[in-house]
Design an enzyme around this catalytic site. Structure first.
Site, PDB file in Angstrom:
ATOM      1  CG  ASP A 212      40.855  43.048  42.693  1.00 40.12           C
ATOM      2  OD1 ASP A 212      39.898  43.827  42.798  1.00 40.12           O
ATOM      3  OD2 ASP A 212      40.722  41.805  42.597  1.00 40.12           O
TER       4      ASP A 212
ATOM      5  CG  ASP B  52      40.009  41.048  46.328  1.00 42.80           C
ATOM      6  OD1 ASP B  52      39.322  40.925  47.365  1.00 42.80           O
ATOM      7  OD2 ASP B  52      39.862  40.314  45.331  1.00 42.80           O
TER       8      ASP B  52
ATOM      9  CG  ASN C 272      36.540  37.990  46.652  1.00 46.26           C
ATOM     10  OD1 ASN C 272      37.069  38.988  46.165  1.00 46.26           O
ATOM     11  ND2 ASN C 272      36.799  36.770  46.212  1.00 46.26           N
ATOM     12  CG  HIS C 273      41.020  37.515  47.904  1.00 44.20           C
ATOM     13  ND1 HIS C 273      41.858  36.416  47.911  1.00 44.20           N
ATOM     14  CD2 HIS C 273      40.342  37.446  46.735  1.00 44.20           C
ATOM     15  CE1 HIS C 273      41.699  35.730  46.792  1.00 44.20           C
ATOM     16  NE2 HIS C 273      40.783  36.332  46.059  1.00 44.20           N
TER      17      HIS C 273
END
EC number: 3.1.3.16
Length: 307
Positions: A54, A82, A114-115
């Site tokens: 991330d 992310d 997921n972002h």
């Protein structure tokens, strides 16, 4: 038509943490869509490669990552999602990574996290940042439409399986992942959702995730998955780990997190994993880049009430 000279100018501009004008973003995203459209759900990656977790809009820390790992294209990179939300510079972060992808498509692999989703970015900062920096939501729309085309997973030399989140009870094989229709918003449930949301756990078997999406999976699950698919390792991101990387499931799984002092307050190290010829794996840890205010002075860590 985007040409190399133009891309090099954009990259140089972005490296100064300056957003590209909206019309340039539109050109860039159109070209990037072509590039990502030609990639697979399980995108093959050659070694040597440096695997990153991330980033979350922490642009200056990503520049630090490139100082430690080497510049692209000198180093071959794989990022596991992310790129946006939470940090102050999601716009510059994602625009730079996409520019590097279009300029050096064989030297950088960018997976979906997921972002990288319309719904999540409206809550956790990217949408608001686009409004603040551009005065409208057009750039947010361009990037969130592009996110639908990002590959879901990467496979280094058929041995190291890389993805943002984790495994899914609906997916036993890489071939099943190859058959998914990924060109869509991240679903609330199902196999594509699980790949981006699941987490390894100390408990065996499948468990309900406290995140409200995806599952937890135990060592028995990751061992079975690796054996069935002739894999040596699952590499993933998605979870803050204080040392920047963390082995689990008796080295069947490794978590890599590349945002140091996450949210400018967690005090964690960041790390990247270097996979060398012969599948040797080494980790480079790093701390946050010095943070500079508007006048160029180095700020102290921001107190909690500014977050």
């Amino acid at each position: 038509m985007v040409v190399y000279k133009q891309l090099d100018e954009w990259i140089e501009h972005l490296m100064q943490c300056k957003p590209l004008p909206e019309e340039n973003v539109k050109e860039l995203v159109a070209k990037a869509r072509e590039v990502f459209s030609n990639e697979k759900n399980v995108q093959p990656v050659k070694m040597p490669v440096t695997v990153c977790g991330d980033i979350h809009g922490q642009f200056h820390d990503m520049v630090e990552l490139f100082k430690i790992g080497g510049t692209c294209p000198d180093t071959n990179y794989l990022f596991m999602g992310d790129y946006v939300d939470r940090g102050y510079n999601s716009v510059e972060t994602v625009t730079l990574l996409v520019s590097l992808k279009v300029r050096y498509p064989e030297r950088i692999t960018i997976l979906r996290g997921n972002h990288e989703s319309r719904q999540i970015t409206q809550v956790y900062g990217f949408y608001d940042e686009c409004l603040r920096k551009y005065g409208n939501a057009n750039v947010w729309q361009l990037f969130t439409d592009l996110f639908d085309f990002l590959p879901l997973t990467g496979l280094i030399e058929n041995e190291v399986f890389c993805l943002h989140g984790g495994l899914s009870p609906a997916l036993d094989t890489l071939d099943q992942i190859r058959e998914l229709d990924r060109i869509q918003e991240v679903p609330h449930e199902g196999p594509m959702c699980d790949l981006l949301w699941s987490d390894p756990d100390e408990r065996l078997g499948w468990g309900i995730s406290p995140r409200g999406a995806g599952y937890t999976f135990g060592q028995d699950i990751s061992e079975q998955f690796n054996v069935r698919n002739s894999l040596k390792l699952v590499a993933r991101a998605h979870q803050l780990v204080m040392e920047g990387y963390n082995w689990s499931h008796e080295k069947n799984v490794v978590t890599i997190f590349s945002a140091p002092n996450y949210c400018y307050r967690c005090g964690n190290m960041a790390a990247i994993m270097e996979v060398a010829e012969g599948m040797d794996k080494g980790f480079q840890q790093f701390e946050p880049a010095p943070r500079r205010g508007a006048e160029g002075e180095v700020n102290r860590r921001t107190p909690d009430y500014f977050l």
